[in-house]
Design a protein around this motif. Structure first.
Motif, PDB file in Angstrom:
ATOM      1  N   ASP A   1       0.810  -1.226   0.000  1.00 31.50           N
ATOM      2  CA  ASP A   1       0.000   0.000   0.000  1.00 31.50           C
ATOM      3  C   ASP A   1       0.840   1.270   0.000  1.00 31.50           C
ATOM      4  OD1 ASP A   1       1.064  -0.205   2.522  1.00 31.50           O
ATOM      5  OD2 ASP A   1      -0.795   0.266   3.593  1.00 31.50           O
ATOM      6  N   CYS A   2       2.138   1.157  -0.302  1.00 31.81           N
ATOM      7  CA  CYS A   2       3.032   2.325  -0.250  1.00 31.81           C
ATOM      8  C   CYS A   2       3.042   3.058  -1.593  1.00 31.81           C
ATOM      9  CB  CYS A   2       4.444   1.878   0.112  1.00 31.81           C
ATOM     10  SG  CYS A   2       5.666   3.210   0.072  1.00 31.81           S
ATOM     11  N   PRO A   3       2.696   4.353  -1.627  1.00 31.53           N
ATOM     12  CA  PRO A   3       2.703   5.112  -2.896  1.00 31.53           C
ATOM     13  C   PRO A   3       4.101   5.202  -3.509  1.00 31.53           C
ATOM     14  CG  PRO A   3       1.444   6.272  -1.208  1.00 31.53           C
ATOM     15  CD  PRO A   3       2.154   5.155  -0.511  1.00 31.53           C
TER      16      PRO A   3
ATOM     17  N   ALA B   1       8.230   3.822  -7.576  1.00 33.59           N
ATOM     18  CA  ALA B   1       9.477   3.139  -7.909  1.00 33.59           C
ATOM     19  C   ALA B   1       9.221   1.981  -8.875  1.00 33.59           C
ATOM     20  CB  ALA B   1      10.137   2.626  -6.632  1.00 33.59           C
ATOM     21  N   GLU B   2       8.076   1.343  -8.732  1.00 34.94           N
ATOM     22  CA  GLU B   2       7.705   0.230  -9.613  1.00 34.94           C
ATOM     23  C   GLU B   2       7.536   0.719 -11.046  1.00 34.94           C
ATOM     24  OE1 GLU B   2       4.468  -3.431  -9.312  1.00 34.94           O
ATOM     25  OE2 GLU B   2       3.946  -1.455  -8.534  1.00 34.94           O
ATOM     26  N   LEU B   3       6.883   1.864 -11.214  1.00 33.79           N
ATOM     27  CA  LEU B   3       6.695   2.431 -12.557  1.00 33.79           C
ATOM     28  C   LEU B   3       8.035   2.815 -13.179  1.00 33.79           C
ATOM     29  CD1 LEU B   3       4.791   3.458 -14.798  1.00 33.79           C
ATOM     30  CD2 LEU B   3       4.754   5.662 -13.613  1.00 33.79           C
TER      31      LEU B   3
ATOM     32  N   ASN C   1      -1.984  11.507  -7.058  1.00 34.11           N
ATOM     33  CA  ASN C   1      -3.233  10.766  -7.191  1.00 34.11           C
ATOM     34  C   ASN C   1      -3.004   9.398  -7.840  1.00 34.11           C
ATOM     35  OD1 ASN C   1      -4.757  12.770  -6.026  1.00 34.11           O
ATOM     36  ND2 ASN C   1      -5.220  13.792  -7.988  1.00 34.11           N
ATOM     37  N   LEU C   2      -2.172   9.376  -8.872  1.00 37.49           N
ATOM     38  CA  LEU C   2      -1.878   8.117  -9.544  1.00 37.49           C
ATOM     39  C   LEU C   2      -1.081   7.182  -8.623  1.00 37.49           C
ATOM     40  CD1 LEU C   2      -2.111   6.451 -12.099  1.00 37.49           C
ATOM     41  CD2 LEU C   2      -0.038   7.574 -12.970  1.00 37.49           C
TER      42      LEU C   2
ATOM     43  N   ALA D   1      -1.081   2.247  -5.567  1.00 40.80           N
ATOM     44  CA  ALA D   1      -0.804   1.629  -4.267  1.00 40.80           C
ATOM     45  C   ALA D   1      -2.008   0.830  -3.786  1.00 40.80           C
ATOM     46  CB  ALA D   1      -0.428   2.699  -3.247  1.00 40.80           C
ATOM     47  N   ALA D   2      -3.208   1.388  -3.975  1.00 36.81           N
ATOM     48  CA  ALA D   2      -4.429   0.679  -3.573  1.00 36.81           C
ATOM     49  C   ALA D   2      -4.616  -0.585  -4.405  1.00 36.81           C
ATOM     50  CB  ALA D   2      -5.637   1.603  -3.719  1.00 36.81           C
TER      51      ALA D   2
END
Length: 475
Positions: A11-13, A18-20, A102-103, A108-109
């Motif tokens: 759930d970490c933004p 970092a994933e993107l 927001n993205l 994260a959700a």
């Protein structure tokens, strides 16, 4: 080649951001590879602590990024958190990330939702496997090394189930337990689902279908007074097996089947387990007499010059590791080279073939009592092979269709059969049918046999009384 590992809370933004960035790098750089580890928020702190401790890192935030030095070996090189990863991407590759807040929150959700769905699917998959849980207590006993491969014999457990093998030894070193686990995994058995090792008994016997006790406590008392030594041993056995019984009651399945093996106080151990696991059917607890029965058959076979397998229907009564009696009134011998011969399957009474009554009354019982100790003195080891064979004989009869005409000697809870006091675990003749054992009711108890059974019962009652007195004193 550059291989990075990206780990973070689902759930970490910043993990999402970092994933993107990692995905962009991997798409545009052919030699850049990323491995992602998405951890549930409830598990993150413990996972991060363990990972940093094992690698010698210091890091406290999410995400965690490191580089795998795959070309040079050795442990990974810590890069840091999101800002460190972003700075590395900008400085080395000229690539940045412009994901808005927001993205970041939306992804994260989605990550958390996906992670929880994967966890539910894994739980469902594990439940659908329904492995057979087998626990072995005192797993560093040499018998266990012989027993483990035999537990995967085809046909031993109907339906070829997967097996979860749980090895417990509260006195052994963790290193030795891990070595036993590794050696078991090296067997590459297709039925083996998992191997777990346990040195802490608080979670013992979880979901157990079968439990095999190999525990044999060694004497610690330095006194030369034999009764005191025995009382001291009974005290230790009572303390240990009362605890085991309570753990079976709390953790094991209610249809668990328990086999008690070993060389000391086997009947008492089985009795203590039954008393402390009241919700489990007493028929599901047995003490192994099979090894002792086979040792008696060996002595008879040598006397008659036949194979051990040619001696059948020998019954052992009483206290398996103490005062017992070998009953030959039903014993038969096959392929005996005597005056009377017959076709295959023809048998004769052992009592009619042995004419040396003095040997039967004196030497025979002495040889049976000493047989196991004689083997151990020659090998300096426990009699692991014959113990394993005895355990396997019980498992095969219990799990498969054994002939109801075949006799087995087994320590079971008496309900008053043959005049044996109810409540004692007493070795007596049983037969198996449809996975259940029943006491043979067609055995004749002569006056001579009655005297010997009473002596065995008195010894067992004395052991139980000592154990009860010690437990009451400790309350």
């Amino acid at each position: 080649m550059a291989k990075f590992v990206l780990a973070g809370k689902a759930d970490c933004p910043y993990y999402a951001k970092a994933e993107l960035l990692a995905d962009v790098l991997q798409r545009n750089l052919p030699d850049f590879h990323i491995h992602k580890i998405c951890v549930h928020p409830s598990d993150w702190e413990a996972w991060l602590k363990d990972t940093c401790a094992s690698n010698g890192w210091t890091h406290s935030s999410c995400p965690l990024v490191w580089r795998e030095l795959i070309d040079r070996g050795g442990k990974g090189m810590l890069l840091g958190g999101f800002n460190d990863f972003l700075e590395h991407a900008q400085g080395y590759y000229g690539i940045t990330s412009d994901m808005n807040s927001n993205l970041m929150q939306k992804i994260a959700a989605e990550n958390q939702q996906t992670k929880e769905l994967c966890m539910k699917e894994e739980v469902h998959r594990l439940k659908s496997l329904r492995p057979l849980h087998i626990w072995i207590s005192s797993a560093l006993n040499p018998i266990c090394y012989s027993l483990i491969p035999q537990l995967f014999t085809p046909g031993l457990f109907p339906g070829l189930p997967l097996v979860s093998l749980h090895l417990m030894d509260t006195c052994g070193s963790e290193e030795m337990m891990q070595g036993l686990k590794m050696e078991t995994e090296d067997l590459t058995l297709p039925q083996l689902h998992e191997v777990t090792v346990h040195s802490d008994q608080t979670q013992a016997f979880q979901e157990a279908h079968f439990i095999i006790f190999l525990d044999d406590l060694q004497p610690k008392c330095e006194s030369n007074n034999e009764p005191d030594d025995k009382d001291h041993m009974v005290s230790r056995v009572a303390e240990c097996f009362c605890c085991y019984g309570q753990l079976i009651e709390a953790n094991a399945r209610k249809d668990v089947r328990v086999i008690v093996a070993g060389d000391s106080f086997i009947n008492l151990k089985c009795s203590l387990l039954i008393e402390n696991a009241p919700s489990v059917d007493p028929h599901n607890f047995v003490a192994m007499t099979t090894q002792l029965e086979y040792e008696a058959r060996t002595q008879l076979a040598q006397k008659l010059s036949v194979k051990t397998a040619d001696i059948t229907d020998v019954v052992v009564w009483g206290n398996i590791s103490g005062s017992f009696h070998v009953d030959l009134q039903r014993a038969e011998v096959l392929r005996y080279d005597g005056a009377v011969r017959g076709p295959d399957g023809f048998s004769q009474r052992v009592m009619n073939m042995i004419y040396d009554w003095k040997w039967l009354e004196t030497d025979f019982m002495s040889l049976v009592h000493k047989h196991r100790a004689t083997i151990s003195s020659k090998t300096n080891k426990a009699t692991a092979i014959s113990s394993t064979n005895g355990i396997m004989t019980i498992l095969r009869a219990w799990n498969n269709d054994a002939s109801p005409e075949k006799d087995f000697s087994m320590g079971v809870l008496s309900t008053g059969q043959f005049g044996i006091p109810a409540g004692l675990v007493f070795s007596m003749p049983v037969s198996f049918r449809d996975g259940c054992w029943t006491v043979r009711s067609d055995v004749t108890v002569t006056d001579e046999l009655r005297v010997k059974l009473d002596a065995c019962a008195d010894e067992l009652k004395m052991e139980k009384d000592v154990a009860a007195r010690i437990l009451k004193k400790d309350e």
